[in-house]
Structure formats: C-alpha cells, structure tokens
Design an enzyme around this catalytic site. Structure first.
Site, short mmCIF file in Angstrom:
data_model
loop_
_atom_site.label_atom_id
_atom_site.label_comp_id
_atom_site.label_asym_id
_atom_site.label_seq_id
_atom_site.Cartn_x
_atom_site.Cartn_y
_atom_site.Cartn_z
N LYS A 55 77.91 62.16 9.37
CA LYS A 55 78.74 62.46 10.55
C LYS A 55 77.91 63.12 11.64
O LYS A 55 78.05 62.81 12.83
CB LYS A 55 79.91 63.38 10.15
N GLN A 66 86.01 69.42 5.52
CA GLN A 66 85.52 68.48 4.50
C GLN A 66 86.20 68.79 3.16
O GLN A 66 86.06 69.87 2.62
CB GLN A 66 84.00 68.57 4.37
N ASP A 85 91.01 64.58 12.02
CA ASP A 85 91.17 63.90 10.74
C ASP A 85 92.61 63.46 10.50
O ASP A 85 92.89 62.73 9.57
CB ASP A 85 90.72 64.82 9.58
#
Length: 285
Positions: free
Chosen positions: A52, A96, A119
């Site tokens: 990322k 994450q 997200d």
C-alpha cells in the site's frame, strides 16, 4: 476461457488517480493523505501495508504508517485514531486487520471518522452501501465490480453465488451485486451441500481462504469465476480458493491468483482516498 487481468486494470486506475492527484494539488495546494494503523508483526499484514505504501508513493499521496506493538492497549490505539481524525493532512484512515485479541475491533472501526473511512468498514458506510447510497465501499468487493465492468460482463439478472460471508468481503460483495440487480445467494461455513449452490451460479465469487475449495465439478459450463482467496501453498506458491488448473478449462472468465483481485484491492484504496480528499477539501471551503 479469458483471464480477468486485475494487474493491468489496476495500473490503468493508478494512472487515473495520479492525474486526479495532480489536479487536486493544483486546486488545493496539498496532496491526499493516507494513514495506516499496523499492530503487531504479522508477516502478511506487514507485506500488505508495504504494498500500500509503495502504491501511495507511485500516485503521489502523503502516507504514514503507525506501527504499534502486539500488546498495545485499546486506549493507545483510540488516541491515535482520534489524532488522525483531527489531522487535516489525513484524508483516509486504514486499520490493518486483524487486531490482537485484547483490542475491541468493532469499537476501533466505529471510532474512525466516516468521511475518512476509506476501507468502508464503519457502520455508517456499511448502511449507505446496503441502502444503495453513495459512500465508501470495502476495497476488495469494489475492485471486483470494477473488474467485471472493465470486461463488459453484464450482472443484471445473473445468478451470483458468493461463497464467504465476512464483513470485509462476502457481505459487501453481495450488497454490491444486489444493487446492480443481480440475483444473489450467499454461502458460508454452515451451508449444506455447497456444490448444489455453486452449480447454479452464472457468476461465482469465492473468498474464504481454503485452497482448492472449488473444484471443476462444482461449476457449470461457461460460468464466470472470481477467486478472491489468497493462500500460501506448502511449496510457498500463492494460490486462491479455486482449483484454477481444472476449473479454468470449463469457465468463460476467471481471475488468476496472484494478479486478479489482489491488485484491484490496492487500486480501489487509492481511488477511495482520492475521493475522500476531494470531499474533505470541499468541506473545508
């Protein structure tokens, strides 16, 4: 059989995002910012965060990773998220997953400002997706939809079977398909006779993390196969949830692993972050 090339499409999307960043910088004088919270030392999570970061660098984002020890407290993560919520240089916040067991993951995800929830995991954005309203959509299922659109695969009225009912992939995938007027069925670990359901699929989407779960006799002729799974085989090779070698002989389209859905996930993260930056800039005017 035609491969659905996520790597090629992700490169195309990165070019579009890069152009959008240049335009954003010209208008606002700044660049989109993405912050990542990484807890512990899970190799897969660390590798994904590194990918990322490299993608952010390629398109000109400002990015920062908050690396935290495995034994971090709930309060410490919450304080970091609050700081990022209040930081005008941060447009997107990514937690994450998975988080260690002492952390209340739901509470952490709910603390993220919905306008920075790139997200798409905050209940606010989940609700907007379910009701067909604009918001942030989880990157993996959004990437699948982009991949289907790129190859002009018509979803309307198709029988779509989603194997896997996670909040990250399965449920939002089903919602997106339903919003696109598909007939949707969700299968999961308690589904009786999985083969009976998968054989009915015009489009079969699988993301459960089980190597070779889907065999050739479980798919109908000319079905479209979207393999969202990513697993490391005993020989170290990355493989999906579908027996690619045999199923590919029978289907009309299939995603490879790697090179299919994976690159699209990161491309959609970039796209979502640019979207957040543009919206946040408008709010500050």
């Amino acid at each position: 059989m035609q491969l659905l090339d996520g790597k090629a499409l992700s490169t195309k999307i990165e070019t579009i995002v890069l152009s959008g960043v240049k335009e954003f910088k010209k208008i606002s004088g700044s660049v989109p910012g993405l912050a990542v919270v990484l807890v512990g030392h899970d190799p897969a999570s660390a590798a994904y965060v590194s990918m990322k970061k490299k993608a952010c660098d390629r398109v000109g984002f400002y990015s920062v990773t908050h690396e935290m020890p495995e034994d971090i407290s709930q309060e410490a993560i919450e304080n970091t998220i609050t700081m990022m919520n209040n930081n005008p240089n941060i447009d997107g916040i990514l937690i994450q997953l998975p988080l260690p067991p002492q952390i209340d993951t739901t509470k952490i995800l709910e603390l993220v400002d919905p306008s920075k929830d790139v997200d798409g995991f905050h209940p606010y954005n989940v609700g907007r997706l379910t009701t067909g309203l604009d918001g942030f959509v989880p990157c993996t299922p959004l990437g699948v939809m982009e991949l289907l659109a790129e190859y002009n695969i018509d979803i309307k009225g198709k029988n779509c079977v989603v194997v896997g009912a996670s909040n990250i992939v399965g449920k939002p995938m089903a919602a997106l398909l339903l919003n696109a007027d598909a007939t949707v069925e969700i299968c999961h670990i308690f589904t009786d006779d999985l083969k009976k359901h998968t054989l009915n699929a015009d489009i079969l989407l699988v993301g459960v993390g089980v190597i070779n779960l889907i065999k050739e006799d479980m798919v109908k002729q000319d079905a479209i196969i979207i393999d969202i799974g990513i697993n490391r085989a005993d020989n170290g090779k990355l493989v999906g949830d579908v027996d690619f070698e045999n199923v590919s002989k029978k289907c009309s389209y299939i995603t490879p692993v790697p090179g299919g859905v994976g690159p699209m996930t990161i491309a959609m993260l970039l796209s979502n972050t640019l979207k957040a930056a543009n919206a946040n800039a408008l709010r500050r005017v």
